[in-house]
Design a protein around this motif. Sequence first.
Motif, short mmCIF file in Angstrom:
data_model
loop_
_atom_site.label_atom_id
_atom_site.label_comp_id
_atom_site.label_asym_id
_atom_site.label_seq_id
_atom_site.Cartn_x
_atom_site.Cartn_y
_atom_site.Cartn_z
N TYR A 12 2.84 4.75 -39.62
CA TYR A 12 3.32 3.37 -39.65
C TYR A 12 2.26 2.44 -39.05
O TYR A 12 1.53 2.82 -38.13
CB TYR A 12 4.64 3.23 -38.89
N ALA A 13 2.22 1.26 -39.57
CA ALA A 13 1.29 0.24 -39.07
C ALA A 13 2.07 -1.06 -38.84
O ALA A 13 3.20 -1.22 -39.31
CB ALA A 13 0.16 0.01 -40.07
N ARG A 14 1.46 -1.95 -38.10
CA ARG A 14 2.07 -3.25 -37.82
C ARG A 14 1.07 -4.36 -38.10
O ARG A 14 -0.14 -4.20 -37.86
CB ARG A 14 2.53 -3.35 -36.37
N VAL A 15 1.57 -5.45 -38.61
CA VAL A 15 0.77 -6.65 -38.76
C VAL A 15 1.46 -7.75 -37.97
O VAL A 15 2.66 -7.99 -38.12
CB VAL A 15 0.59 -7.04 -40.24
N THR A 16 0.72 -8.40 -37.08
CA THR A 16 1.28 -9.36 -36.13
C THR A 16 0.54 -10.68 -36.22
O THR A 16 -0.70 -10.70 -36.25
CB THR A 16 1.20 -8.83 -34.69
N LEU A 33 -4.94 -15.54 -47.69
CA LEU A 33 -4.83 -16.03 -46.32
C LEU A 33 -4.55 -14.89 -45.35
O LEU A 33 -3.81 -13.95 -45.68
CB LEU A 33 -3.69 -17.05 -46.20
N PRO A 34 -5.11 -14.93 -44.14
CA PRO A 34 -4.72 -13.96 -43.10
C PRO A 34 -3.24 -14.13 -42.76
O PRO A 34 -2.66 -15.22 -42.94
CB PRO A 34 -5.61 -14.34 -41.91
N PHE A 35 -2.61 -13.08 -42.26
CA PHE A 35 -1.18 -13.12 -42.00
C PHE A 35 -0.82 -14.22 -41.00
O PHE A 35 0.24 -14.84 -41.10
CB PHE A 35 -0.72 -11.75 -41.48
N ALA A 36 -1.69 -14.48 -40.03
CA ALA A 36 -1.38 -15.47 -38.99
C ALA A 36 -1.63 -16.90 -39.43
O ALA A 36 -1.29 -17.84 -38.70
CB ALA A 36 -2.19 -15.18 -37.73
N ASP A 385 -1.57 -8.71 -49.39
CA ASP A 385 -1.40 -7.28 -49.66
C ASP A 385 -1.69 -6.41 -48.45
O ASP A 385 -1.82 -5.19 -48.57
CB ASP A 385 -2.29 -6.85 -50.83
N LEU A 386 -1.84 -7.02 -47.26
CA LEU A 386 -2.06 -6.31 -46.00
C LEU A 386 -3.32 -5.44 -46.06
O LEU A 386 -3.38 -4.37 -45.43
CB LEU A 386 -0.84 -5.47 -45.63
N GLY A 387 -4.30 -5.88 -46.82
CA GLY A 387 -5.57 -5.17 -46.86
C GLY A 387 -5.62 -3.97 -47.79
O GLY A 387 -6.64 -3.27 -47.84
N ALA A 452 7.32 -16.59 -30.91
CA ALA A 452 6.00 -16.00 -30.68
C ALA A 452 5.90 -14.65 -31.37
O ALA A 452 6.89 -13.92 -31.52
CB ALA A 452 5.76 -15.83 -29.18
N ARG A 453 4.70 -14.34 -31.83
CA ARG A 453 4.29 -13.03 -32.33
C ARG A 453 5.23 -12.41 -33.37
O ARG A 453 5.76 -11.31 -33.18
CB ARG A 453 4.12 -12.06 -31.16
N PRO A 454 5.48 -13.09 -34.48
CA PRO A 454 6.25 -12.43 -35.55
C PRO A 454 5.47 -11.21 -36.07
O PRO A 454 4.26 -11.28 -36.27
CB PRO A 454 6.38 -13.51 -36.62
N THR A 455 6.18 -10.10 -36.26
CA THR A 455 5.53 -8.83 -36.59
C THR A 455 6.30 -8.10 -37.69
O THR A 455 7.54 -8.08 -37.71
CB THR A 455 5.48 -7.93 -35.34
#
Length: 462
Positions: A12-16, A33-36, A385-387, A452-455
């Motif tokens: 599992y991975a996370r994108v924050t 665009l980057p996720f942030a 596409d999260l990379g 703060a910090r949606p993940t």
Amino acid sequence: MRKAMRIPARRYARVTASDLSGGMNSFTDGRVLPFARGEAAFNVTVASGALKSGYGVAATTVPSARHKVFCYKVFDETDNKAKYYYIAHDAITGNVWGGGGAPDEWREIAGVHFACTPVGTNYRLYGEDVFLLCGEEGMAVIDARLHAVTVAAAPCITSLAMHNERMFVTIGGRKNAVWFSDDLDPTNWNPELDEGGFIELEGESGRLNRAVAFGGYVYVFRDYGISRLSAYGAQSDFSVTNLFVSSGKIFADTVAVCGDRILFLAADGLYSFDGLSTVRIARHLDGLIVPNDGATACYSGGVYWLAAAREKQGDNELLVAIDPRAKVTSVGKGVRVQTFSPLMREEGETLWVCSPAQELLGEVRLGADYYGEPLKKTWRSGFGDLGAPDRRKLITDVFLDTAHDCTVCVRTERSKRTFVFRGKREVQRKRVHLAGTKVQLEITAAGDMDIARPTLRYTVLS
């Protein structure tokens, strides 16, 4: 005996979005665009890196007919401090009012009338602090007793700049000349070598629309360019230099001195001008702001405030706040502003606005609604596409640290799921279980926002 086959555990991975201070980018395609970096961020501020409630407008007690208000500063030698009065133009009657701002402190100033919105400035004339109010009808000199003397011989003034104890102005009509007053006497416009005069500026840059004093010079903003006027010593020593030619129209009402630079809106976007050269700024808003003649701006509290439209013939419905130094931007959507009035009070700066269909003037405040109506806060990530563009993912969970109630939508190209988070001072998790190649996260709130910090937690399926 055959051995049992071991199935490898899923990874599992996370994108924050750990730092959201990048704000929104409405110009770049959301797929890259980057996720942030949100493709939309409305009615929120991101300067702290978190999502917090943005700017709204709270009603004052001043009728909106007094659409343009000026701050008149008078130094009280008895109390040894500055006192502030307000001078307001009535858009309906054309009359001018003065007072301290409270409902019972306003009174009409006799003998002063401007059919169109005037311009004004503080000035110390013959040892007395006065306010010079100027327009098509000439000039009115207003004193601390709110008495006025008119100067009918003044030209038809559309903008003004005080420089080296002279007033430099653009005028109505052909708009091809800069007029200037006598030295130490802005009420004397007699065109003589040792008094007032004018300088004609012809050329392809178009009409002269705005005069601004900045960095020891007078800058004249034209339809399609900027000219610099050096005005020291005798009139015969005055000189003009053309500095910038624009391919698109410059909207004069958006020109504002912001400390060590001037910001303005042109037909192709926002610019910063340092006195010599211009540079494009806030390109991430190019897909959002539609420049037109109704756009207006001011500088107040260290922020460049721009009211702009989203359609070519539309009314202003965007309130853009730009910190010129930190380059942090916030965008209010549904905040309609026709005119700005930056004011000073003893407790500090404030910004009043006139909004359409409102009975009272408003005051811009952080976290406020729009005249009592809640503003929908929205942040939406890109659709990325999260990379891993060729791999299908399973979004398993969404995590959020929110102090107030909000709604979260997780979306893929296949489906979407919506969740309600209640305000808590701890990280919360919602199970998603949504598959897709691309994913987008959207957060909305009708009330206050502090997030703060949606993940997102996910695993790659194939």
